[in-house]
Write a protein that holds these residues in place. Structure first.
Motif: not given
Length: 525
Positions: A180-203
């Protein structure tokens, strides 16, 4: 696809190794976690957390805690809140305790890790709130990122999707998961947002960039693109808002709350990390250095080691090449809030090490033996290490391994002080009784513990016999042992000539006084 399969295999190897160790500590279904035990419920200690002198353990048999410095333990295994789940990590957010749960399932003939979410407690573990493992709906395939619409492969399953690490920023909980990669929640885990990280070919990435990639750890419906950097392992958040995220593709750093990212890997710097597979990232507050467990992922020039930066990731030094590091601890000197120096301790699969000169030299821990019971931890595979400053000025060093838990109350210098070893066996023994565990056991990767209690001090002899009652091995002979404590001896599954014995039924005999004790052992490889 090939490189992602490699990393997924690494997940399974790491966890199957832990799962293969003794798990013979069974509690009856009606037993409450309120019962105090003398040991944690498991010998596989994945993470240690210390909050206000309370010791929390993430183990293969759930969560354990001690509020009296390890004299007794509250084990949540088989409680209504945790059931029989394993706990992969435990974390603290200003007094709220978070634990991530998982277990193995046999799916299509394979033993695969399955994430089962989180539990958190605001009252020191008296009550818990459960959060299901974050997954995506099948239609969750587009994420708005600045001027871009990023395609995202929906992660709709909990299989090979469990939480590796947890961290916090104000009003936000962050998790790293493998699928599932990196995720965050601002409502104590009720909902989660996926966080965009660079793809392998970008720094690096930022919202004003024009981007053409998909958020997906494996090839999927959007094509053959697969990104190791979208497989999450570790996370570190600092008080200034800086976030470091370790993946299977390197270390990612954000200074704007997880919006823009710059990536450090083995090939994009003059002084790089040793490898791109990042199992842990920790902060040394004595000098603001960052320490990372940097494993080889796929590159031919990558290698296993410890990597350290003192400039926020612009350059790295590497130490202990060839070591499979898993966790770090810091023994601080001076004011605990503003220390003047620190010893850095690192738990690895090859031993436990420490340095008091920022990595110039390293000192391995001695064989860990309980000063009272003389029980040995009997492993070089350490998974976690943490320290706790005591009121008398001494420091407790807590050490978790695949074979049990240990504590050193360090008072007299490096690795010097009083050792205590905790081994979970599954039963509290009466006088003149014994138990062997794990049973069955495999000499290829396990050692048998023979635990016994005497009613009076005695000279003890322990022998192993085969099914025909032929002598196989003498474990100890006429060794003085104390009464009214748990004694443990080790058999490595070998005979007197050092050969691993064949599969089958064996017996042990304990001679201590007039009445011998017997037990059955099953060897199964």
């Amino acid at each position: 696809m090939k490189k992602c399969l490699l990393i997924f295999l690494l997940f399974n190897v790491l966890n199957l190794t832990a799962q293969s160790l003794p798990h013979s500590y069974f509690l009856s279904p009606e037993r409450s976690y309120k019962i105090e035990d003398l040991t944690p419920a498991s010998n596989t200690i994945e993470k240690i957390l210390i909050v206000d002198n309370t010791i929390w353990l993430a183990t293969s048999n759930g969560l354990s805690k001690s509020v009296d410095n390890g004299n007794t333990w509250i084990n949540y295994y088989n409680s209504k809140d945790f059931g029989t789940e394993s706990v992969s990590t435990v974390a603290n957010d200003n007094g709220t305790i978070w634990a991530a749960t998982w277990h193995f399932e046999v799916i299509n003939g394979q033993n695969l890790p399955v994430g089962t979410g989180l539990r958190y407690s605001t009252d020191q573990g008296e009550t818990w709130t459960k959060i299901d493992q974050p997954v995506d709906s099948p239609g969750d395939s587009i994420i708005t990122y600045g001027i871009n619409k990023i395609r995202a492969l929906p992660i709709t399953t909990t299989v090979q999707n469990f939480i590796r690490d947890i961290a916090f920023t104000p009003n936000t909980v962050w998790i790293t998961t493998n699928a599932g990669g990196l995720r965050k929640s601002t409502d104590t885990g009720k909902t989660w947002q996926r966080i965009i990280l660079p793809p392998d070919y970008l720094d690096s990435i930022k919202p004003t960039d024009t981007l053409h990639f998909s958020l997906q750890p494996v090839a999927g419906s959007f094509g053959n693109e697969a990104n190791l950097n979208h497989i999450g392992f570790s996370i570190l958040t600092l008080s200034d808002g800086t976030i470091y995220v370790g993946t299977a593709g390197g270390i990612n750093k954000s200074t704007d709350g997880g919006i823009s990212w710059i990536k450090f890997n083995h090939t994009n710097q003059k002084q790089p990390i040793s490898g791109n597979h990042i199992l842990a990232i920790k902060f040394n507050k004595a000098d603001s250095s960052i320490w990372a467990a940097t494993w080889k992922a796929e590159g031919e020039s990558e290698y296993w080691a410890v990597s350290r930066t003192i400039d926020g990731g612009s350059s790295w030094n590497t130490f202990l090449p060839g070591s499979y590091a898993l966790d770090f601890g810091f023994k601080y000197y001076g004011d605990i809030n503003k220390p003047i120096n620190a010893d850095v301790l690192v738990a690895t699969e090859d031993g436990l090490f420490r340095t008091n000169n920022n990595g110039l030299t390293w000192i391995a821990a001695p064989q860990i033996v309980d000063d009272v019971t003389k029980i040995s931890l009997n492993t070089n595979h350490f998974r976690t290490v943490k320290t706790n400053r005591r009121g008398d000025g001494s420091t407790d060093i807590w050490i978790g391994s695949l074979n049990g838990l240990a504590k050193l109350n360090e008072t007299n210098g490096i690795w010097s002080g009083t050792w205590k070893v905790y081994i979970a066996s599954g039963e509290s023994l009466q006088q003149n009784s014994s138990i062997a565990f794990p049973n069955p056991f495999s000499p290829d990767d396990e050692k048998l513990n023979i635990k016994y209690t005497l009613s009076q001090d005695a000279d003890v002899t322990i022998r192993i016999f085969d099914y025909g009652m032929n002598l196989v091995r003498t474990i100890i002979q006429n060794v003085p042992k104390r009464a009214n404590i748990d004694n443990i001896e080790i058999w490595d599954g070998r005979d007197e000539k050092g050969r691993i014995v064949a599969n089958g039924v064996y017996f042990y005999r304990i001679d201590a006084g007039n009445k011998p004790l017997f037990g059955k052992i099953i060897v199964m490889m």
